[in-house]
Design an enzyme around this catalytic site. Structure first.
Site, PDB file in Angstrom:
ATOM      1  N   ASP A 183     -73.900  75.533  -5.311  1.00 52.01           N
ATOM      2  CA  ASP A 183     -75.027  76.060  -6.077  1.00 52.01           C
ATOM      3  C   ASP A 183     -75.462  75.120  -7.185  1.00 52.01           C
ATOM      4  O   ASP A 183     -76.650  74.988  -7.460  1.00 52.01           O
ATOM      5  CB  ASP A 183     -74.652  77.415  -6.697  1.00 52.01           C
ATOM      6  CG  ASP A 183     -74.892  78.567  -5.747  1.00 52.01           C
ATOM      7  OD1 ASP A 183     -75.320  78.305  -4.606  1.00 52.01           O
ATOM      8  OD2 ASP A 183     -74.660  79.724  -6.140  1.00 52.01           O
ATOM      9  N   HIS A 222     -79.854  82.039 -15.136  1.00 47.30           N
ATOM     10  CA  HIS A 222     -78.469  82.339 -14.742  1.00 47.30           C
ATOM     11  C   HIS A 222     -77.425  81.593 -15.571  1.00 47.30           C
ATOM     12  O   HIS A 222     -76.244  81.971 -15.552  1.00 47.30           O
ATOM     13  CB  HIS A 222     -78.241  81.994 -13.267  1.00 47.30           C
ATOM     14  CG  HIS A 222     -79.024  82.823 -12.307  1.00 47.30           C
ATOM     15  ND1 HIS A 222     -78.991  84.200 -12.313  1.00 47.30           N
ATOM     16  CD2 HIS A 222     -79.876  82.466 -11.299  1.00 47.30           C
ATOM     17  CE1 HIS A 222     -79.787  84.659 -11.356  1.00 47.30           C
ATOM     18  NE2 HIS A 222     -80.332  83.631 -10.731  1.00 47.30           N
ATOM     19  N   GLY A 249     -76.020  79.642 -10.305  1.00 47.18           N
ATOM     20  CA  GLY A 249     -77.278  79.898  -9.623  1.00 47.18           C
ATOM     21  C   GLY A 249     -78.336  78.839  -9.842  1.00 47.18           C
ATOM     22  O   GLY A 249     -79.499  79.159 -10.118  1.00 47.18           O
ATOM     23  N   ASP A 276     -88.243  87.585 -11.496  1.00 43.40           N
ATOM     24  CA  ASP A 276     -87.551  86.822 -10.456  1.00 43.40           C
ATOM     25  C   ASP A 276     -86.894  87.817  -9.499  1.00 43.40           C
ATOM     26  O   ASP A 276     -86.539  88.930  -9.898  1.00 43.40           O
ATOM     27  CB  ASP A 276     -86.490  85.948 -11.144  1.00 43.40           C
ATOM     28  CG  ASP A 276     -85.904  84.865 -10.267  1.00 43.40           C
ATOM     29  OD1 ASP A 276     -85.164  85.217  -9.329  1.00 43.40           O
ATOM     30  OD2 ASP A 276     -86.146  83.687 -10.537  1.00 43.40           O
ATOM     31  N   ASP A 309     -89.642  83.495  -6.501  1.00 48.28           N
ATOM     32  CA  ASP A 309     -88.892  83.853  -5.297  1.00 48.28           C
ATOM     33  C   ASP A 309     -89.044  85.326  -4.948  1.00 48.28           C
ATOM     34  O   ASP A 309     -88.489  85.793  -3.948  1.00 48.28           O
ATOM     35  CB  ASP A 309     -87.410  83.477  -5.437  1.00 48.28           C
ATOM     36  CG  ASP A 309     -86.800  83.908  -6.749  1.00 48.28           C
ATOM     37  OD1 ASP A 309     -87.467  84.640  -7.507  1.00 48.28           O
ATOM     38  OD2 ASP A 309     -85.654  83.508  -7.035  1.00 48.28           O
TER      39      ASP A 309
END
Length: 420
Positions: A91, A133, A141, A168, A256
């Protein structure tokens, strides 16, 4: 929704799109450069003040992050094999220029907050920010430094109460965690909940200690569509506004949550996503708008361009056909601003949404009202207003030479018209 003309500031660094997380990694900072190209070629940059952000210093990042973590971020190189602070994992890879990337992202949100504090702008936009995050001592993230937290801390120098809203598709866990124990920041996150990263954001999570009931989570299911989302958004945010009475708002616009995102299961269109921005803008309180997630890059750039136009009250005036730009071929075959809605089953039944709405409004009722803040000396800014204005005026490097000359020409034309 039409409203007053706002003074809009836009923060952009030409280098932001050059950073590369690696092969097959879904996070592409290049999307910010694509959005910038559309913003320039639509002519939107002429209608706002364009600034290149300063690069956040280590001292500024330490306002939230631990010294050990920032030291490691500054020194780590891509060839290091061991993993510390969750860096080096899939990630959050270590890539060339990682610390520079963090400095640009964080610097934009700090500058934007400072400009709002100075009452030099009504809305500030930093599409390079929104990395919600990142934790105090940990990357998470795709996020390393939490520019949102740093921006909010700057706003708190002048604003008694700051409201953070996150649209988000992922829960805004890093920001919620940072302010979980305070009543001066209320965090409100609309997100996919369940078997989905980061796995937090239950409707039962509402803050703790003096911050009890100052975190509000709106957990949603796959397939969320415009009408349901916007209706829910308006109801909950209007009640939060009336109860909390924020004097500044930070809005994270992760793209997203759009249809066709590589990682997100929602079915929002750009217009629906933008309607949320338009509604918050209509409150006419100082507003910091930041980016966030978004992994189908051609749709991210479309979305943030449209929402830049929303901030300028120009969204009804721009063409639905994209202007030619350096990345025009990315938008084949239609070359249009808007995207279609993905036809997927919507798991958000009326009964479920009624439960979510009722529970959120019930949580809000637990608040006694907007908290009072005792008088205190305002801590020093990272730079004073005079220094800020001087620095901002010198930062024409946010535009290429041709773009800057076009902007100067337009300003000269407007000045001549005023003299006539």
């Amino acid at each position: 929704m039409e409203g007053k003309k706002n003074r809009v500031a836009y923060f952009y660094d030409n280098e932001i799109g050059s950073f590369y997380y690696g092969n097959d990694h879904p996070m592409k900072p290049f999307r910010i450069k694509m959005a910038h190209q559309l913003i320039v070629n639509y002519g939107l940059y002429r209608k706002m003040n364009v600034y290149q952000p300063h690069r956040a210093t280590q001292a500024e990042m330490l306002k939230f992050h631990s010294s050990e973590y920032i030291d490691y971020l500054r020194m780590v190189i891509p060839t290091v094999e061991e993993s510390h602070f969750s860096l080096g994992q899939n990630d959050c890879p270590v890539f060339d220029g990682l610390y520079d990337f963090c400095q640009i992202s964080a610097g934009g949100s700090i500058d934007a907050a400072s400009l709002l504090n100075a009452q030099a702008s009504d809305i500030c936009i930093n599409w390079g920010g929104g990395l919600h995050h990142a934790k105090k001592c940990e990357a998470s993230g795709f996020c390393y430094v939490n520019d949102i937290v740093l921006g909010i801390l700057e706003l708190l120098k002048y604003h008694d109460r700051v409201l953070y809203i996150d649209i988000d598709v992922h829960h805004g866990d890093g920001v919620e965690e940072a302010f979980y124990l305070t009543n001066r920041v209320m965090t409100l996150s609309f997100h996919k909940f369940g078997d989905f990263f980061p796995g937090t954001g239950s409707i039962k999570d509402t803050g703790a200690e003096i911050g009890k009931n100052f975190a509000l989570n709106v957990p949603l299911k796959s397939g969320m569509t415009d009408d349901k989302y916007v209706d829910l958004f308006r109801v909950i945010t209007s009640n939060v506004r009336d109860k909390f009475q924020p004097s500044a708002v930070v809005l994270q616009c992760g793209a997203d949550s759009l249809s066709w995102d590589r990682l997100g299961p929602f079915c929002l269109t750009i217009q629906g996503h933008g309607e949320c921005v338009d509604y918050i803008k209509s409150w006419n309180v100082p507003l910091l708008v930041v980016g966030g997630g978004g992994y189908t890059v051609k749709n991210v750039s479309r979305c943030w361009t449209y929402e830049t136009a929303v901030c300028l009250n120009e969204h009804n005036n721009i063409s639905e056909y994209l202007p030619e730009n350096d990345y025009y071929e990315y938008y084949a075959p239609d070359y249009e601003l808007f995207i279609s809605k993905r036809n997927e089953p919507d798991d958000n039944t009326p009964e479920y949404l009624n439960y979510v709405t009722t529970k959120c409004l019930s949580n809000l009722k637990e608040l006694e009202g907007a908290p009072n803040v005792p008088f205190m000396e305002v801590p020093p800014n990272f730079f004073d207003t005079e220094e800020l204005e001087k620095k901002m005026k010198s930062n024409s490097a946010a535009l290429d030479d041709d773009e800057q000359e076009d902007l100067n020409r337009q300003k000269r034309y407007e000045e001549e018209k005023e003299e006539e």
